[in-house]
Enzyme design. Sequence first.
Site, short mmCIF file in Angstrom:
data_model
loop_
_atom_site.label_atom_id
_atom_site.label_comp_id
_atom_site.label_asym_id
_atom_site.label_seq_id
_atom_site.Cartn_x
_atom_site.Cartn_y
_atom_site.Cartn_z
CE1 TYR A 72 -26.51 4.05 0.23
CE2 TYR A 72 -27.86 3.51 2.14
CZ TYR A 72 -26.80 4.19 1.58
OH TYR A 72 -26.03 5.01 2.36
CG PHE A 124 0.67 -4.20 9.49
CD1 PHE A 124 1.70 -4.69 8.71
CD2 PHE A 124 -0.33 -3.47 8.87
CE1 PHE A 124 1.72 -4.47 7.33
CE2 PHE A 124 -0.31 -3.25 7.50
CZ PHE A 124 0.72 -3.75 6.73
CB THR A 125 2.33 0.30 8.58
OG1 THR A 125 1.59 -0.52 7.68
CG2 THR A 125 3.81 0.00 8.43
CG ASP A 215 -4.16 -8.30 10.98
OD1 ASP A 215 -4.72 -8.87 10.02
OD2 ASP A 215 -3.44 -7.30 10.83
CE LYS A 258 -2.88 -7.25 2.71
NZ LYS A 258 -3.57 -5.95 2.89
NE ARG A 382 6.48 -2.73 4.76
CZ ARG A 382 5.23 -2.23 4.79
NH1 ARG A 382 4.18 -3.03 4.82
NH2 ARG A 382 5.02 -0.94 4.79
CG PHE A 449 5.39 2.82 4.32
CD1 PHE A 449 4.94 3.01 5.61
CD2 PHE A 449 4.58 2.12 3.44
CE1 PHE A 449 3.69 2.53 6.01
CE2 PHE A 449 3.35 1.62 3.82
CZ PHE A 449 2.89 1.85 5.12
N1 PM9 Z 1 -0.99 -4.94 4.10
C1 PM9 Z 1 0.73 -5.14 2.51
O1 PM9 Z 1 1.20 -4.85 1.41
C2 PM9 Z 1 -1.07 -3.38 2.16
C3 PM9 Z 1 -0.38 -2.09 2.19
S1 PM9 Z 1 1.02 -1.80 3.21
C4 PM9 Z 1 0.32 -0.93 4.51
O2 PM9 Z 1 1.24 -6.00 3.26
C5 PM9 Z 1 -2.00 -6.64 7.82
C6 PM9 Z 1 -1.25 -7.76 8.45
C7 PM9 Z 1 -1.69 -6.20 6.54
C8 PM9 Z 1 -2.42 -5.11 5.97
C9 PM9 Z 1 -2.09 -4.58 4.71
C10 PM9 Z 1 -3.46 -4.53 6.74
C11 PM9 Z 1 -4.28 -3.41 6.18
C12 PM9 Z 1 -3.73 -5.01 7.99
N2 PM9 Z 1 -2.99 -6.04 8.51
O3 PM9 Z 1 -4.35 -2.70 3.14
O4 PM9 Z 1 -6.13 -1.72 4.52
O5 PM9 Z 1 -0.71 -6.80 5.87
O6 PM9 Z 1 -6.58 -3.79 3.25
O7 PM9 Z 1 -5.11 -3.87 5.18
C13 PM9 Z 1 -0.47 -4.49 2.97
P1 PM9 Z 1 -5.57 -2.95 3.96
#
Ligand code: PM9
Length: 465
Positions: A72, A124-125, A215, A258, A382, A449
Amino acid sequence: MSRRTAEPYKIKSVEPIRMTTRAERERAIAEAGYNTFLLKSEDVYIDLLTDSGTSAMSDAQWAAMMRGDEAYAGARSFYRFEQAVREIYGFQWMVPTHQGRGAEHLISRILIRPGHVIPGNMYFTTTRVHQELQGGTFVDVIIDEAHDSLSDHPFKGNVDLVKLQSVIDRHGAENIPYVNVAVTVNLAGGQPVSMQNLRETRSLLQHHGIRMWCDATRAVENAFFIKERESGYAGKPVRAILKEMMSYFDGCTMSAKKDCLVNIGGFLAGNDDAILQAAREQVVIFEGMPTYGGLSGRDMEAVAQGIYEMVDDDYIAHRINQVRYLGRQLVDFGVPIVLPIGGHAVFLDARQFLPHLDQDEYPAQALAAALYVDSGVRAMERGNVSSGRDQATGKNRRPKLELVRLTIPRRVYTDRHMDVVADSVRHLYEHREEIPGLEMVYEPPTLRFFTARFAPVKTACQVRT
Ligand code: PM9
C-alpha cells in the site's frame, strides 16, 4: 535504390480483429448516436480512435509487471518509476496519477485561483476543463501557422512570444500562475515545438518570474522532430534531446498512456519542493497514496520499463515514419490533411473534405461516422464538437481546425493496416458530396465529445460501396 525498412519488433502474441458487414456497421453507428466514442470495440476493424492507452507492451514490460510490488505504501515499484523519471526526464520528484488528467487536476488545484489566466500553445480538452474548474481562463498563444492546416512551418507548435508578452502586459505576471506548453501539440495535428522556442519562452518567463509547465504527453515525438528538423541536433540521441527539452521547464503533467507505451498511468513531476508538498497533500484526496497515486505496483513497473523503451532511436523513428506512411498515401490521393504530417496521427481537414457542410453540421463528426460505415475504421472528431461552447456566449466555438484524427497506436498495426485505411479514405473522398451533416441531439455539459449523440441532417451515411 532506397532500401525499405520494417517494424523494429516481431509479433509474439496476437489479438484477432473482425471485419463486419456494411449493414452491421450502419446499425452500430446509429446505435452509437453517430459518435465513434460510443461504438463497441468488437464492432471496430482498425481502431484509430486514439493512441492513448492502446500501445502494445513489450515482453520486457510484461515481465516487469510480474515484479510489481503491491504494498500500500512505499512500494519498490514506485521507486523504480521515480528513478526512470529522474533519469530520462530529469525532474527531481514525481507523483503518480491514474492518467494524465489526474496530474492536470492536481497542478490546476495547486496553482490556479479564480481570475487567473493560463496561456498555452493551443487548448487541450481535459487541460482546459481543469483550468476552468479552478476559475482560471485559458488563453491561446500558439503561432498563427498552427491554425492553418496548409502551412508547412516545421514547428507549428511554437509559442508566439509577442502574443505571450501581450497577455502578460494585459493581465499582469501576478495573475499568471504558469504557462502550459504542450510538446507536441495534439489539436494542431501533433505538431512540435522547437528547442529554440522553448529556450526563448523560458527566458521571457524567467524575466517575469512566471513558471513554465510542460504537457509532456508526446514529448518523445517532439524530440524526434527536433532531431530531424533543428540545426545542431541531427547527431544527438532522442534521449538527450528529451532531457534538454525538459530542462527548460519547472515541471510537467504527463499522460503515460501515450509516449510511455502503457495502457494506463500518468504523473506530475517537477523540481520545486513546495509544489511536491502540495501535490502529496492533494493526491491522497483524489488518487491515492503519493507512492501509488491510483496505480497498482505492476502498472508502475510497466511505465518505468516503457520510459526506457520510448527513447530508443529505432523505435521512435519507426513510429513517426509509420504515421507518415499513411499520410503520404493520402497526400498522393489528393486528400486534404494537416501538413506537415504530425507525430501521432494523420488529421483529415474536414472543412476542405466536406465543403458542402456548415461547421454547425459537424463535418468532422460526420466524416468520422462515414469512415466507420465504409470500412470499420474508427477515428476521432477534433473540431467543433471537441472545442465545445464559449463560456461567455454559450455558442459553439467553431474552431479554425475542423479535423478527423486517424491516430496510430504504438507497435499495434502494420503498414498493411495503413493501406486499408488509406483506401477507405480515398473512396470516401471520391464520394464526398454524398456524406450528410449531423445535428446534435444530446449534449452533456462538459467534454461533450465523449458522450454526445447525433442524428444525420438528411439520411444516414450513404456512400456507395
Ligand atoms: N489525450 C487523446 O486521445 C485521450 C482522450 S481525448 C481527451 O489524444 C494531452 C496532450 C492529451 C491527453 C489525452 C491528456 C489527458 C493530456 N494532454 O487521457 O487523462 O493528448 O491520460 O491524458 C487523449 P489522459
